[in-house]
Design a protein around this motif. Structure first.
Motif, PDB file in Angstrom:
ATOM      1  N   LEU A 103       0.812  -1.209   0.000  1.00 45.14           N
ATOM      2  CA  LEU A 103       0.000   0.000   0.000  1.00 45.14           C
ATOM      3  C   LEU A 103       0.850   1.267   0.000  1.00 45.14           C
ATOM      4  N   LYS A 104       2.181   1.078   0.094  1.00 44.44           N
ATOM      5  CA  LYS A 104       3.115   2.220   0.121  1.00 44.44           C
ATOM      6  C   LYS A 104       2.707   3.232   1.201  1.00 44.44           C
ATOM      7  N   LEU A 105       2.638   2.740   2.425  1.00 44.32           N
ATOM      8  CA  LEU A 105       2.206   3.563   3.548  1.00 44.32           C
ATOM      9  C   LEU A 105       3.336   4.471   4.002  1.00 44.32           C
ATOM     10  N   ASP A 106       3.125   5.777   3.881  1.00 43.31           N
ATOM     11  CA  ASP A 106       4.118   6.720   4.380  1.00 43.31           C
ATOM     12  C   ASP A 106       3.898   6.935   5.881  1.00 43.31           C
ATOM     13  N   ARG A 107       4.754   7.740   6.491  1.00 43.40           N
ATOM     14  CA  ARG A 107       4.673   7.912   7.936  1.00 43.40           C
ATOM     15  C   ARG A 107       3.361   8.552   8.366  1.00 43.40           C
ATOM     16  N   GLN A 108       2.836   9.445   7.535  1.00 48.18           N
ATOM     17  CA  GLN A 108       1.557  10.073   7.853  1.00 48.18           C
ATOM     18  C   GLN A 108       0.452   9.020   7.924  1.00 48.18           C
ATOM     19  N   SER A 109       0.432   8.104   6.972  1.00 50.38           N
ATOM     20  CA  SER A 109      -0.576   7.039   6.977  1.00 50.38           C
ATOM     21  C   SER A 109      -0.348   6.071   8.127  1.00 50.38           C
ATOM     22  N   LEU A 110       0.915   5.826   8.474  1.00 48.92           N
ATOM     23  CA  LEU A 110       1.234   4.908   9.567  1.00 48.92           C
ATOM     24  C   LEU A 110       0.845   5.468  10.929  1.00 48.92           C
TER      25      LEU A 110
END
Length: 402
Positions: A245-252
């Motif tokens: 899903l290519k989760l960046d830190r904001q999404s994490l």
């Protein structure tokens, strides 16, 4: 196909299709990003938004009218695992909060479950990863286990070791960085590895080192998924890499945006913090002549007891800006009032994906362990009233048939 892989496959598809719901950064938005949700969101006042957001079941049912995928079995809660038979507090637990002590007791209650060899062999060595003062390890040592606790803080190691010696426990502390190469050598095959609320990169290293060493048993409760070394999460499992899903830190950070404890005072502080952050963002756009959101780091809540001007001084210092000599607080706070409702309306939608994203991260780790030959169990080890970070991954290597 295992149960985990089946669930992960479908959950990945659902989250990918819903990316437009959960990937927005509310502070960066200037309008509601969903035309179909705008009328019902705009119909609610701030009190209604807050009440609905704090009741996850009601909020899911509300959003499910437009997003029925949120109500599918792939978003269903994980099973409850063992709980402690009692929460008696020994004299050495003084200073440990009630909810924290319940978490420790419940986590320990699951160590000897799931067909663990510890039930048959209580002397099987246990490695406690990122131990802090070693409260969990101390409890397990009192039950007869041989504990090695890894912790980077020399002060915490000294305090934990002193308590272990005072109680005459088989409990040793190793003071080193869990991200160092030497930390990997602590993992052995004939061993049980435990990690209660290990953050981000630390719990990823725990899983990788344990799998490489062939550690017999593992128990992990992950926390703070965004504290990773890279800009995006790198899935551990093959299926995770195929459905990245290519989760960046904001999404994490999204799975962590849930508060269990609170009350009116805490609610007011959250309201004030959101307002001040937004007011500073309005101000910094004028100072920098850049109409982009500038995020601020976490800060002590005591800062909110001062004036907004003092907060601006702190924020400018953090961001390398020169604070204005005079600040028209009422002007900037009025602008923040207008944006705060927009942020809350967007968060009402985004928050409904907290669990789905956390479940995706948990399943990726469970699948990785299955790929390494482990039998895996995934569930909740403590009650939600104790902590929202209540998920437990347990794994064991099947014993050879004799």
């Amino acid at each position: 196909m295992s149960i985990f892989s089946h669930q992960f496959h479908h959950l990945s598809q659902l989250l990918e299709r819903a990316r437009h719901d959960w990937q927005h950064t509310p502070f960066s938005c200037t309008h509601l990003p969903w035309a179909d949700l705008a009328p019902p969101l705009l119909a609610m006042n701030e009190e209604e938004l807050d009440e609905l957001d704090e009741n996850d079941h009601r909020a899911l049912a509300w959003l499910g009218q437009w997003r029925p995928a949120l109500l599918t079995p792939y978003f269903q809660p994980l099973p409850e695992l063992n709980r402690a038979s009692d929460y008696h507090t020994p004299h050495w637990s003084s200073g440990i909060g009630g909810r924290k002590w319940a978490q420790i007791k419940d986590f320990a209650a699951n160590i000897t479950a799931f067909g663990s060899q510890l039930a048959k062999n209580p002397t099987l060595p246990i490695l406690e990863w990122c131990a802090g003062k070693g409260h969990l390890g101390r409890l397990l040592a009192q039950q007869g286990a041989n504990i090695t606790s890894l912790e980077w803080s020399a002060e915490l190691c000294a305090q934990g070791q002193a308590l272990a010696e005072q109680l005459q426990l088989n409990h040793t502390f190793i003071c080193t960085d869990a991200l160092s190469e030497s930390a990997a050598t602590l993992f052995k095959a004939q061993q049980c590895g435990v990690a209660l609320h290990a953050c981000g990169e630390l719990h990823l290293r725990f899983l990788q080192h344990a799998a490489q060493a062939g550690t017999q048993e593992l128990a992990l409760s992950p926390c703070c998924y965004h504290l990773i070394s890279g800009e995006c999460y790198q899935p551990l499992s093959k299926l995770g890499q195929a459905h990245d899903l290519k989760l960046d830190r904001q999404s994490l950070r999204l799975p962590l945006q849930r508060q269990i404890t609170g009350g009116e005072r805490v609610r007011k502080l959250r309201h004030l913090e959101l307002t001040w952050r937004l007011a500073f963002d309005e101000l910094q756009r004028t100072l920098t002549k850049n109409n982009s959101y500038l995020p601020l780091p976490s800060f002590p809540k005591a800062l909110l007891s001062g004036s907004f001007s003092e907060f601006v001084g702190w924020a400018c210092n953090k961001k390398g800006l020169v604070a204005p000599l005079t600040i028209d607080s009422s002007h900037w706070l009025a602008l923040a009032e207008q944006r705060r409702l927009l942020v809350k309306r967007i968060e009402l939608v985004r928050h409904r994906y907290r669990y789905g994203l956390e479940l995706w991260l948990l399943l990726d780790k469970a699948l990785f362990l299955e790929e390494q030959g482990y039998q895996v169990q995934l569930g909740t080890f403590t009650n939600l009233a104790n902590t929202p970070r209540r998920y437990l991954i347990q794994a064991k290597r099947p014993l050879p048939v004799t």
